[in-house]
Design a protein around this motif. Structure first.
Motif, short mmCIF file in Angstrom:
data_model
loop_
_atom_site.label_atom_id
_atom_site.label_comp_id
_atom_site.label_asym_id
_atom_site.label_seq_id
_atom_site.Cartn_x
_atom_site.Cartn_y
_atom_site.Cartn_z
N PRO A 48 0.80 -1.23 0.00
CA PRO A 48 0.00 0.00 0.00
C PRO A 48 0.83 1.27 0.00
N GLU A 49 1.98 1.25 0.67
CA GLU A 49 2.81 2.45 0.78
C GLU A 49 3.47 2.80 -0.54
N GLY A 50 3.61 1.80 -1.41
CA GLY A 50 4.22 2.04 -2.70
C GLY A 50 5.29 1.03 -3.02
N GLY A 51 5.33 0.61 -4.27
CA GLY A 51 6.32 -0.36 -4.71
C GLY A 51 5.85 -1.78 -4.51
N GLY A 52 6.76 -2.71 -4.70
CA GLY A 52 6.43 -4.12 -4.57
C GLY A 52 7.62 -4.97 -4.97
N GLY A 53 7.33 -6.16 -5.46
CA GLY A 53 8.43 -7.03 -5.82
C GLY A 53 7.98 -8.34 -6.40
N ILE A 54 8.95 -9.20 -6.62
CA ILE A 54 8.70 -10.55 -7.12
C ILE A 54 9.45 -11.51 -6.20
N SER A 55 8.72 -12.36 -5.52
CA SER A 55 9.33 -13.38 -4.66
C SER A 55 9.35 -14.70 -5.43
N ARG A 56 10.52 -15.20 -5.69
CA ARG A 56 10.65 -16.49 -6.38
C ARG A 56 11.15 -17.52 -5.36
N VAL A 57 10.34 -18.55 -5.14
CA VAL A 57 10.60 -19.51 -4.07
C VAL A 57 10.53 -20.93 -4.63
N ILE A 58 11.46 -21.76 -4.19
CA ILE A 58 11.46 -23.17 -4.53
C ILE A 58 11.45 -23.97 -3.23
N GLN A 59 10.68 -25.05 -3.19
CA GLN A 59 10.58 -25.88 -2.00
C GLN A 59 10.52 -27.35 -2.38
N ASP A 60 11.08 -28.19 -1.48
CA ASP A 60 10.94 -29.64 -1.57
C ASP A 60 11.50 -30.22 -2.86
N GLY A 61 12.62 -29.65 -3.32
CA GLY A 61 13.28 -30.21 -4.48
C GLY A 61 14.20 -31.36 -4.09
N GLU A 62 14.74 -32.02 -5.08
CA GLU A 62 15.71 -33.08 -4.83
C GLU A 62 17.07 -32.50 -4.45
N VAL A 63 17.34 -31.29 -4.91
CA VAL A 63 18.62 -30.63 -4.66
C VAL A 63 18.45 -29.49 -3.66
N ILE A 64 17.42 -28.68 -3.82
CA ILE A 64 17.18 -27.54 -2.95
C ILE A 64 15.93 -27.80 -2.13
N GLU A 65 16.11 -27.83 -0.82
CA GLU A 65 14.97 -28.07 0.07
C GLU A 65 14.11 -26.81 0.22
N LYS A 66 14.79 -25.67 0.27
CA LYS A 66 14.08 -24.39 0.37
C LYS A 66 15.00 -23.30 -0.16
N GLY A 67 14.47 -22.48 -1.04
CA GLY A 67 15.28 -21.40 -1.57
C GLY A 67 14.42 -20.22 -1.93
N GLY A 68 14.93 -19.04 -1.69
CA GLY A 68 14.24 -17.82 -2.07
C GLY A 68 15.18 -16.88 -2.80
N VAL A 69 14.72 -16.37 -3.93
CA VAL A 69 15.46 -15.35 -4.67
C VAL A 69 14.49 -14.19 -4.84
N VAL A 100 18.07 -7.45 -4.57
CA VAL A 100 17.83 -8.89 -4.70
C VAL A 100 18.50 -9.56 -3.52
N SER A 101 17.74 -10.42 -2.84
CA SER A 101 18.25 -11.17 -1.70
C SER A 101 18.06 -12.66 -1.97
N VAL A 102 19.11 -13.43 -1.70
CA VAL A 102 19.11 -14.86 -2.02
C VAL A 102 19.49 -15.66 -0.79
N VAL A 103 18.69 -16.66 -0.46
CA VAL A 103 19.07 -17.65 0.55
C VAL A 103 18.69 -19.02 0.01
N ILE A 104 19.67 -19.92 -0.04
CA ILE A 104 19.44 -21.25 -0.59
C ILE A 104 19.83 -22.30 0.45
N HIS A 105 18.85 -23.13 0.84
CA HIS A 105 19.08 -24.23 1.77
C HIS A 105 19.03 -25.55 0.99
N PRO A 106 20.19 -26.11 0.64
CA PRO A 106 20.20 -27.37 -0.09
C PRO A 106 19.73 -28.53 0.78
N LYS A 107 19.31 -29.59 0.14
CA LYS A 107 18.86 -30.79 0.86
C LYS A 107 20.04 -31.62 1.34
#
Length: 314
Positions: A48-69, A100-107
């Motif tokens: 509401p204050e202005g602006g926004g973004g795109i959250s790209r998230v992956i979960q429960d992969g064979e390689v990446i258990e949880k990741g956000g870019v 851009v902020s990235v955190v990747i938690h591999p399995k």
């Protein structure tokens, strides 16, 4: 000081969106190599204050258990304490922030957790010229460290810093060691990398070139580490240790991380702010590791500030 024009700000935005897309595409290819069809889901949002973004998230992969870019570009009508503690002259000013902020938690416990961030901040105090700076960096949090990976990680950091000055790597490595430190545990979050904030010591163009080098350097360095380790076998005990050490990651992000505090204090999107937390983590009461075990060596040796380029090159 040169002030960024609207065209300059747009160029930074375009780079950040492209970086987000390239990181997601490259990590999806690592998933596909293991036969996984899991992909990053894109969540477009506004505030509401202005602006926004795109959250790209992956979960429960064979390689990446949880990741956000995560990409965000937000407008702020009144800066919070997390932004003005170091800059009291901009208290209450209007501002915009993008990054851009990235955190990747591999399995696989053999693949380290990794984090990267590149961002631009511009404040507009009433009656004064705009105040801007860049920030960012990347750091590595292994569970079962591989010396060659740590050396390559820091070599990449060193090499990308080299065109910007002979002392820059040492300065930003030290800043990373100081920043990613769990005071209540008296241990580092990982084996470090680069960290910097308030970067406006050069003209805008050179500062922008540096964050491009940092963002691109992270992607190159982390892909090599995935390729070296993602297919290694691991035991249930190693998986348990990974979850235990992830608890430290959670502690750091909720207690110390300025980005998390900034997001919460600016009324940010809570799902995006806390996407850095893994789906699974564990806390055990005073576990004891064998003196000769890799688990013990992680804490006693690797989670200490070290001159990795010198120690691991010899």
């Amino acid at each position: 000081m040169q002030h960024p024009t609207p065209a300059d700000i747009q160029r930074v935005r375009e780079f950040l969106l492209d970086l987000q897309a390239r990181i997601c595409s490259a990590l999806e290819q690592q998933e596909q190599k293991n036969g996984s069809t899991v992909q990053f889901n894109a969540d477009h949002w506004t505030r509401p204050e202005g602006g926004g973004g795109i959250s790209r998230v992956i979960q429960d992969g064979e390689v990446i258990e949880k990741g956000g870019v995560m990409f965000s570009h937000i407008d702020i009508t009144k800066l919070p304490a997390s932004a003005t503690e170091r800059h009291p002259d901009i208290a209450g000013a209007q501002a915009q922030a993008m990054g851009v902020s990235v955190v990747i938690h591999p399995k696989n416990p053999n693949v380290p957790t990794s984090h990267a961030n590149v961002r631009l901040f511009i404040a507009e105090p009433e009656g004064k010229a705009p105040i801007w700076w860049f920030g960012g960096g990347f750091d590595l949090t292994p569970f079962y460290p591989n010396d060659s990976d740590i050396l390559a990680w820091h070599q990449k950091a060193h090499d990308l810093c080299a065109p910007f000055g002979d002392t820059l790597y040492a300065k930003h490595k030290q800043w990373c060691d100081d920043y990613f430190y769990l005071k209540h545990r008296d241990e580092q979050r990982g084996v470090g990398g680069l960290f910097f904030d308030d970067l406006n010591c050069w003209d805008f163009e050179k500062c922008f070139e540096y964050i491009q080098a940092v963002g691109n350097g992270y992607l190159e360095a982390i892909l090599a580490i995935f390729k070296n380790n993602q297919d290694k076998a691991y035991t249930e005990a190693q998986r348990d240790f990974q979850l235990y050490r992830r608890g430290r990651y959670v502690e750091y992000n909720l207690v110390y991380d300025r980005g998390t505090l900034f997001g919460l204090q600016t009324g940010g999107r809570i799902e995006s702010i806390l996407v850095s937390l893994p789906n699974l983590a564990a806390w055990s009461y005073r576990p004891v590791w064998d003196e000769q075990s890799p688990e013990k060596r992680l804490v006693d040796y690797y989670l200490k500030p070290r001159d990795w380029l010198t120690e691991l090159s010899n």
